[in-house]
Design a protein around this motif. Structure first.
Motif, mmCIF file in Angstrom:
data_model
loop_
_atom_site.group_PDB
_atom_site.id
_atom_site.type_symbol
_atom_site.label_atom_id
_atom_site.label_comp_id
_atom_site.label_asym_id
_atom_site.label_seq_id
_atom_site.Cartn_x
_atom_site.Cartn_y
_atom_site.Cartn_z
ATOM 1 N N ASP A 122 0.912 -1.367 0.253
ATOM 2 C CA ASP A 122 0.077 0.007 -0.253
ATOM 3 C C ASP A 122 0.675 1.195 -0.079
ATOM 4 O O ASP A 122 0.036 2.129 -0.055
ATOM 5 N N ALA A 123 1.958 1.123 -0.064
ATOM 6 C CA ALA A 123 2.838 2.410 -0.048
ATOM 7 C C ALA A 123 3.325 2.872 -1.523
ATOM 8 O O ALA A 123 3.310 2.455 -2.410
ATOM 9 N N ARG A 124 3.177 4.667 -1.547
ATOM 10 C CA ARG A 124 3.734 5.448 -2.807
ATOM 11 C C ARG A 124 5.438 4.792 -2.899
ATOM 12 O O ARG A 124 6.045 4.510 -2.917
ATOM 13 N N LEU A 125 5.196 4.974 -4.649
ATOM 14 C CA LEU A 125 6.038 4.860 -5.288
ATOM 15 C C LEU A 125 6.481 5.642 -6.243
ATOM 16 O O LEU A 125 5.887 5.823 -6.859
ATOM 17 N N VAL A 126 7.701 6.589 -6.106
ATOM 18 C CA VAL A 126 8.101 8.015 -7.203
ATOM 19 C C VAL A 126 9.387 7.638 -7.352
ATOM 20 O O VAL A 126 10.006 7.684 -6.957
ATOM 21 N N SER A 127 9.578 8.123 -8.399
ATOM 22 C CA SER A 127 10.878 8.160 -9.291
ATOM 23 C C SER A 127 10.879 9.351 -9.974
ATOM 24 O O SER A 127 10.208 9.756 -9.698
ATOM 25 N N ILE A 128 12.041 9.866 -9.851
ATOM 26 C CA ILE A 128 12.178 11.348 -10.194
ATOM 27 C C ILE A 128 13.313 11.277 -11.220
ATOM 28 O O ILE A 128 14.095 9.995 -11.133
ATOM 29 N N CYS A 129 13.100 11.696 -12.373
ATOM 30 C CA CYS A 129 13.927 11.560 -13.600
ATOM 31 C C CYS A 129 13.541 10.413 -14.330
ATOM 32 O O CYS A 129 13.909 9.831 -14.027
ATOM 33 N N THR A 130 14.963 9.800 -14.853
ATOM 34 C CA THR A 130 15.273 8.345 -15.003
ATOM 35 C C THR A 130 15.155 7.339 -13.757
ATOM 36 O O THR A 130 15.776 6.547 -15.347
#
Length: 333
Positions: free
Chosen positions: A103-111
């Motif tokens: 249930d956790a959010r996954l966030v990517s920055i750029c590549t």
């Protein structure tokens, strides 16, 4: 009054991490006192040291165990060479991310979005990455719908952002999702950045700065923002800028990455959100104040933008936000 537990954010630093992007989550979320708790960790047990893209390394006190209790996991960009060569996620990174709660959010920055794609987490989803690497992502991961023009894409549990500073935009967006516009504005002011940026990456790909002597559209945009409650058209904006409609539309897109009509709608929705959060005005009055002809029009545009009705949005953020949901209360309202 019972105090709400802080939203726990883990930032995963991988080999060859980019220092600027690594610091974004702590900088943005850290401006909100006890609302967020940010921990930086590595993929190897015990933390240790991780190399960066610059001439220094970063000492980490935490290993991948920090990912298991995080409500949000942020992955800054790192050295992509091994991933691009094999098409597979680095073993240590893949193993570390198995600890993330469902249930956790996954966030990517750029590549860093390449890592999520390599793990299959972006299959069938729309995703952002740095515009310069968009074609490479399409070739390596054809099941991902790559959007090279936007600053970030919010797919609910998974959020991908574009190059470098768009990580700031993405983090501010999450603050707004979790706690509303006032909190996001407060964090943005502390970081000396706009709460949101108009347009997307398109404005940075070609001709980001008008040529010397060119007339821009910024003055007309400021003029329009002061008159959102009035009928505004692309033709009217072009007249104010003293340009033909065709020239104005071209310059506007070059400077903002979007069309005048879409920009106006976005500004009206943003203003409506502020009024829904900060006032007790009826929905039809809010619609009139921001230039939508009817309450139904406001409902349609607000739902298209964030997926909820005006009343649901107001219930979420007045009299106070319901903080602490890992998935973000707005998406699930």
């Amino acid at each position: 009054m019972k105090r709400t537990a802080p939203h726990r954010v883990a930032v995963l630093a991988l080999s060859g991490v980019y220092p600027f992007e690594l610091g974004i989550p702590a900088r943005v979320f850290g401006e909100l006192g006890g609302m967020y708790e940010v921990t930086t960790c590595g993929a190897e047990p015990g933390g240790g040291s991780v190399s960066t893209r610059q001439d220094f390394a970063v000492a980490l006190e935490h290993g991948p165990e920090a990912l298991s209790w995080a409500d949000t996991v942020v992955i800054p960009p790192f050295d992509l060479a091994p991933l691009v060569e094999t098409g597979r996620a680095p073993a240590a990174a893949a193993e570390a991310l198995r600890r993330v709660r469902p249930d956790a959010r996954l966030v990517s920055i750029c590549t860093a979005s390449f890592l999520l794609a390599a793990l299959g987490l972006l299959d069938g989803r729309r995703a952002a990455t740095h515009w310069h690497q968009a074609d490479l992502m399409r070739r390596l991961f054809p099941r991902v719908e790559v959007d090279p023009e936007v600053l970030f894409v919010d797919e609910g549990r998974v959020l991908t952002s574009a190059g470098a500073a768009s990580g700031v935009d993405a983090c501010l967006h999450l603050v707004r999702r979790d706690h509303g516009a006032a909190a996001a504005n407060r964090a943005a002011r502390a970081c000396v950045v706009p709460p949101w940026r108009d347009g997307g990456q398109a404005q940075y790909i070609e001709r980001p700065v008008p040529e010397t002597g060119d007339a821009g559209t910024s003055a007309t945009r400021e003029w329009a923002l002061a008159r959102l409650d009035r009928p505004l058209t692309s033709a009217g904006l072009a007249r104010h800028a003293r340009m033909s409609e065709r020239t104005f539309a071209r310059r506007f897109r070059q400077e903002t990455g979007t069309s005048p009509g879409r920009w106006l709608t976005a500004q009206r929705v943003a203003r409506a959100r502020d009024l829904l959060e900060g006032t007790d005005l009826p929905v039809d009055r809010v619609a009139a104040e921001v230039g939508f002809a009817t309450a139904a029009s406001l409902r349609r545009h607000l739902h298209a933008a964030i997926g909820v009705s005006p009343l649901a949005y107001r219930r979420t953020f007045r009299p106070g936000p319901r903080a602490g949901s890992p998935a973000g209360t707005i998406v699930e309202a």
